[in-house]
Write a protein that holds these residues in place. Structure first.
Motif, PDB file in Angstrom:
ATOM      1  N   PRO A 295       1.054  -1.341   0.343  1.00 30.41           N
ATOM      2  CA  PRO A 295       0.226  -0.461  -0.304  1.00 30.41           C
ATOM      3  C   PRO A 295       0.554   0.971   0.096  1.00 30.41           C
ATOM      4  O   PRO A 295       1.999   1.102   0.824  1.00 30.41           O
ATOM      5  CB  PRO A 295      -1.006   0.121   1.601  1.00 30.41           C
ATOM      6  N   VAL A 296       0.404   2.248  -0.458  1.00 30.65           N
ATOM      7  CA  VAL A 296       1.038   3.529  -0.636  1.00 30.65           C
ATOM      8  C   VAL A 296       0.101   4.625   0.284  1.00 30.65           C
ATOM      9  O   VAL A 296      -1.565   4.830   0.058  1.00 30.65           O
ATOM     10  CB  VAL A 296       1.058   4.296  -2.178  1.00 30.65           C
ATOM     11  N   LEU A 297       0.033   5.259   0.532  1.00 28.90           N
ATOM     12  CA  LEU A 297      -0.769   6.117   1.902  1.00 28.90           C
ATOM     13  C   LEU A 297      -0.918   6.943   1.381  1.00 28.90           C
ATOM     14  O   LEU A 297      -1.282   7.804  -0.185  1.00 28.90           O
ATOM     15  CB  LEU A 297       0.002   7.068   2.386  1.00 28.90           C
ATOM     16  N   HIS A 298      -2.620   6.899   0.731  1.00 27.47           N
ATOM     17  CA  HIS A 298      -3.264   7.905   0.872  1.00 27.47           C
ATOM     18  C   HIS A 298      -5.130   8.516   1.384  1.00 27.47           C
ATOM     19  O   HIS A 298      -5.383   7.841   1.514  1.00 27.47           O
ATOM     20  CB  HIS A 298      -4.142   7.650  -0.865  1.00 27.47           C
ATOM     21  N   GLU A 299      -4.861   9.509   2.116  1.00 28.64           N
ATOM     22  CA  GLU A 299      -5.602   9.578   3.177  1.00 28.64           C
ATOM     23  C   GLU A 299      -7.185   9.594   2.711  1.00 28.64           C
ATOM     24  O   GLU A 299      -8.015   9.217   3.738  1.00 28.64           O
ATOM     25  CB  GLU A 299      -5.649  10.833   3.739  1.00 28.64           C
ATOM     26  N   GLN A 300      -6.986  10.287   1.576  1.00 28.94           N
ATOM     27  CA  GLN A 300      -9.070  10.116   1.251  1.00 28.94           C
ATOM     28  C   GLN A 300      -9.150   8.853   1.429  1.00 28.94           C
ATOM     29  O   GLN A 300     -10.077   8.692   0.576  1.00 28.94           O
ATOM     30  CB  GLN A 300      -8.973  11.391   0.782  1.00 28.94           C
ATOM     31  N   ILE A 301      -8.597   8.061   0.391  1.00 28.61           N
ATOM     32  CA  ILE A 301      -8.806   6.780  -0.411  1.00 28.61           C
ATOM     33  C   ILE A 301      -8.995   5.167   0.921  1.00 28.61           C
ATOM     34  O   ILE A 301     -10.007   4.559   1.202  1.00 28.61           O
ATOM     35  CB  ILE A 301      -8.405   6.561  -1.284  1.00 28.61           C
ATOM     36  N   ASN A 302      -7.327   4.873   0.746  1.00 31.03           N
ATOM     37  CA  ASN A 302      -6.969   3.776   1.525  1.00 31.03           C
ATOM     38  C   ASN A 302      -5.982   4.094   2.726  1.00 31.03           C
ATOM     39  O   ASN A 302      -5.865   3.057   3.436  1.00 31.03           O
ATOM     40  CB  ASN A 302      -7.049   2.968   0.568  1.00 31.03           C
ATOM     41  N   GLU A 303      -6.121   5.002   3.306  1.00 32.73           N
ATOM     42  CA  GLU A 303      -4.665   5.272   4.323  1.00 32.73           C
ATOM     43  C   GLU A 303      -3.965   4.760   4.079  1.00 32.73           C
ATOM     44  O   GLU A 303      -3.427   4.752   2.932  1.00 32.73           O
ATOM     45  CB  GLU A 303      -6.372   4.900   5.265  1.00 32.73           C
ATOM     46  N   GLU A 304      -3.440   3.702   4.569  1.00 33.07           N
ATOM     47  CA  GLU A 304      -1.882   2.982   4.477  1.00 33.07           C
ATOM     48  C   GLU A 304      -3.123   1.326   4.470  1.00 33.07           C
ATOM     49  O   GLU A 304      -1.481   0.384   4.672  1.00 33.07           O
ATOM     50  CB  GLU A 304      -1.162   3.281   5.626  1.00 33.07           C
ATOM     51  N   TRP A 305      -4.041   1.426   4.178  1.00 32.80           N
ATOM     52  CA  TRP A 305      -4.593  -0.234   4.340  1.00 32.80           C
ATOM     53  C   TRP A 305      -4.700  -0.666   2.556  1.00 32.80           C
ATOM     54  O   TRP A 305      -4.445   0.438   2.177  1.00 32.80           O
ATOM     55  CB  TRP A 305      -5.042  -0.573   4.415  1.00 32.80           C
ATOM     56  N   ILE A 306      -4.615  -2.019   2.202  1.00 27.87           N
ATOM     57  CA  ILE A 306      -4.966  -2.193   1.094  1.00 27.87           C
ATOM     58  C   ILE A 306      -5.823  -3.681   1.568  1.00 27.87           C
ATOM     59  O   ILE A 306      -5.311  -4.396   2.378  1.00 27.87           O
ATOM     60  CB  ILE A 306      -4.014  -2.761  -0.450  1.00 27.87           C
ATOM     61  N   ALA A 307      -6.890  -4.221   0.319  1.00 28.07           N
ATOM     62  CA  ALA A 307      -7.620  -5.269   0.276  1.00 28.07           C
ATOM     63  C   ALA A 307      -6.902  -6.541   0.178  1.00 28.07           C
ATOM     64  O   ALA A 307      -5.647  -6.261  -0.578  1.00 28.07           O
ATOM     65  CB  ALA A 307      -9.061  -5.273  -0.014  1.00 28.07           C
ATOM     66  N   ASP A 308      -6.640  -7.883   0.851  1.00 27.01           N
ATOM     67  CA  ASP A 308      -6.277  -8.979   0.481  1.00 27.01           C
ATOM     68  C   ASP A 308      -6.170  -9.036  -1.031  1.00 27.01           C
ATOM     69  O   ASP A 308      -5.308  -9.733  -1.777  1.00 27.01           O
ATOM     70  CB  ASP A 308      -6.596  -9.940   1.084  1.00 27.01           C
ATOM     71  N   LYS A 309      -6.616  -9.243  -1.606  1.00 24.52           N
ATOM     72  CA  LYS A 309      -7.147  -9.198  -2.984  1.00 24.52           C
ATOM     73  C   LYS A 309      -6.234  -8.670  -4.049  1.00 24.52           C
ATOM     74  O   LYS A 309      -5.071  -8.240  -5.170  1.00 24.52           O
ATOM     75  CB  LYS A 309      -8.948  -9.534  -3.810  1.00 24.52           C
TER      76      LYS A 309
END
Length: 701
Positions: free
Chosen positions: A257-271
């Motif tokens: 993941p790359v930090l983006h506060e407006q979308i995914n913060e610093e997380w991403i889904a497993d897929k």
């Protein structure tokens, strides 16, 4: 906004909000504070003691800076600002002692640990530790735990920071992890030796500061300094999570993941994180042409000649084009222009059949914005399961629910475990229609909310009465005041990465043109003779057998099996492209590696084909194509921006007023891990699908 206080950090005065922790205040003053258990997005545990600092006038011992707030500091005897020190001999000795204790039982296996080179423990032992250990006894060993096909465990390395437990409990919303026993016998466990049942488990690897939890598919593949790192955009769903693609040569080896506060913060889904092995399996790496009933590899010239001959010799009213879920906006624009040059009116990008795309752009966007869900005080979910359709949106809703226990969430559709409490209102359109008429307790909840949010998913819109359902939802939004100049709470949740960009570009039936269902039916009825299929695989492609099918895509999936000509395209990590997420935010995906064999970028294939059929498209490079694309849809040029549609939004014009069936809404995502050709080519995703299917079967029994 909290009040501010003046404090001194290492003899330098700074003004900071009083609700900051001492750790945050020191970092605001430019000082680095080591930590293992503290994480900005998790609750404070205060159990690693690595963040010790000295507070003047406080007790004669170091203070854990993560567990005390600025507002708790006392001023000096004459009202002087409180003083903090991060580099005194006491602090240095305390940190060295903590590090020595942490390393007492830690194994000396850095050379074979996948965390090596990007390990917090390594870095902080070098910066803040001592040069030797006084511990000579035998080291403790811990049994490994089974956490499923995604996470590799070496629990002997664990330092009991409990970040993983807090992430699983607070953000993922599952209670599968915990800390058992006390003292030297303490260990992190999954209790019953079962996989962590969440679609966010890969983030446990990121939050682990040591090598206790690492990526099982990536194990022993590479070291971080070998990899070429490229920032890009995820296409596994329509959220548009920001990612970093790490490649070595032509091979993608991991996605982070790359930090983006407006979308995914610093997380991403497993897929998103683990689908990378699907990028190298079942790839189309050369053109194919069906000869004597079998697909045979041919040259590009031969494939273009066969496709061009069919397109030139077929009446324009018998030519159709389809766009799949992963197509980049540039390819959609090129295909639309090609079909426009030919004069073919049968175009559609909605392979699931959702009734969207006509009229105001905001009628098919997630207009509230993902980050603004945190401000919502009432949320209604209509025909959607965000946990499988958009896990990062579901995580935001859970975050809002955790932050405000007074928030009201209602669901119309299939019941599911969404990781937060909600009121189940009903299964289908009858409930929605009643709400739109002002009936029911939840209507009053929405009406009295300052920031009401209505989220309509594909399960409500891909039905035959989808336009009527959309109209009913718009009536409800109007009745409760969900749309105003200050707040837009009317949202469509997409799950296809290409959908919003294609709708913005108007890849929809022209005058007298057929929609997706009409094109498929027309193939069987002899009304459509040629279909250009740009990566549409999520339907029964046998239904196109009555027509000559030109398939363009990256993987040998359903669409390729029933094609007459195959053009091998690039995957999302192999071409520079613009994708528009469900909020309407255009984002740039960058090429991290090159496509295999003779495969080419999608827009370049269509541009080359236009030459072969004598309708040359007016752009020879990506810059010229993007300029034409942005002229067609200005929103695609507003990179990483929302808004731009300032005029009034007429909810009355959304959808079509008509009768709705009584059938309940059904979530279209039956298997979260196998929703597109790249995921279906991934061995890791197949293992996840099999494991979760087995667990769900046991639960049902």
């Amino acid at each position: 906004m909290s009040d501010k206080r003046v404090i001194k950090v290492n003899d330098r005065e700074v003004e900071v909000p009083s609700n900051l922790t001492l750790l945050q205040a020191c970092e605001a003053a430019g000082e680095e504070i080591p930590r293992f258990c503290y994480h900005e997005r998790l609750s404070v545990a205060g159990n690693c003691r690595m963040c010790l600092i000295e507070v003047k006038g406080g007790p004669p011992k170091p203070v854990a800076s993560c567990a005390q707030n600025v507002r708790d500091l006392r001023p000096g005897p004459d009202g002087q600002p409180p003083e903090l020190f991060t580099n005194t001999p006491m602090v240095k000795k305390a940190r060295e002692g903590v590090m020595e204790f942490l390393l007492i039982n830690h194994p000396l296996d850095c050379p074979i640990c996948d965390q090596g080179g990007e390990c917090d423990l390594q870095d902080q032992a070098m910066a803040y530790g001592r040069d030797g250990s006084r511990y000579a006894e035998n080291k403790r060993a811990v049994e490994e735990k089974h956490m499923g096909p995604l996470i590799k465990t070496v629990m002997t390395r664990c330092i009991q920071c409990t970040r993983c437990v807090r992430f699983a409990t607070e953000i993922a919303g599952v209670d599968d992890l915990g800390l058992v026993n006390r003292g030297e016998n303490a260990e992190i466990t999954t209790y019953l030796e079962k996989a962590v049942m969440s679609e966010l488990t890969g983030n446990l690897i990121d939050v682990c500061p040591v090598g206790a939890l690492t990526s099982k598919p990536y194990a022993f593949n590479a070291r971080p300094w070998e990899l070429r790192k490229t920032q890009s955009i995820d296409v596994m769903d329509a959220v548009g999570s920001n990612i970093r693609v790490d490649a070595r040569g032509r091979e993608v080896l991991r996605i982070l993941p790359v930090l983006h506060e407006q979308i995914n913060e610093e997380w991403i889904a497993d897929k998103t994180r683990f689908v990378w092995d699907g990028l190298k399996r079942q790839r189309l790496d050369r053109p194919y042409l069906r000869k004597d009933g079998k697909l045979q590899p041919v040259s590009w010239q031969e494939a273009f000649a066969a496709a061009a001959e069919k397109l030139k010799n077929t009446p324009k009213e018998k030519i159709a084009a389809l766009v799949g879920d992963l197509a980049p906006s540039e390819a959609v624009k090129a295909l639309k222009d090609l079909m426009g040059a030919i004069g073919a009116p049968h175009l559609d990008c909605r392979q699931d059949g959702v009734k969207l795309g006509e009229g105001d752009r905001r009628s098919y966007l997630f207009s509230t914005g993902i980050a603004n869900l945190e401000h919502a005080d009432a949320i209604l979910l209509v025909g959607t399961n965000p946990r499988t359709e958009a896990p990062m949106v579901n995580a935001r809703i859970r975050k809002a629910w955790l932050a405000d226990l007074d928030i009201h969430i209602g669901l119309i559709g299939e019941q599911a475990d969404l990781t937060y409490d909600y009121d189940y209102l009903g299964s289908g359109p009858a409930t929605l229609a009643a709400l739109a008429k002002g009936e029911g307790e939840f209507f009053q909840t929405l009406k009295s909310a300052k920031h009401p949010v209505i989220i309509i998913g594909a399960g409500a819109l891909l039905r035959d009465d989808g336009a009527a359902v959309l109209n009913a939802a718009a009536k409800l939004a109007s009745a409760v005041g969900a749309v105003s100049p200050e707040w837009n709470g009317f949202n469509i949740l997409h799950s296809a990465a290409s959908r919003v960009g294609a709708l913005d570009l108007g890849f929809l039936p022209g005058d007298g043109g057929k929609d997706f269902a009409g094109i498929v039916a027309g193939c069987g009825a002899g009304e459509i003779d040629v279909v250009y299929n740009l990566g549409a695989d999520e339907f029964d492609t046998k239904q196109l057998n009555g027509a000559f099918v030109i398939y363009q895509g990256s993987h040998g999936d359903a669409g390729a099996r029933h094609a007459d000509v195959i053009f091998p395209g690039a995957a999302y990590t192999e071409q520079s492209a613009i994708y528009v997420n469900t909020e309407g935010r255009a984002q740039m995906a960058n090429r991290a590696s090159f496509p295999p064999g003779e495969a080419r970028e999608d827009w370049a294939i269509i541009r080359a084909l236009s030459d072969a059929i004598g309708h040359r498209l007016p752009y020879d490079d990506l810059f010229a194509l993007r300029r034409a694309m942005i002229a067609d849809a200005p929103a695609l040029g507003r990179i990483d921006q929302l808004g731009g549609d300032e005029d009034g939004f007429d909810l009355a014009a959304v959808g079509v007023e008509a009768a709705m069936s009584d059938a309940g809404f059904v979530c279209p995502v039956t298997d979260y891990y196998l929703t597109n050709p790249i995921a279906r080519a991934s061995q890791t995703m197949a293992e996840c699908s099999a494991m979760f299917a087995g667990v769900n079967k046991l639960a049902a029994e």
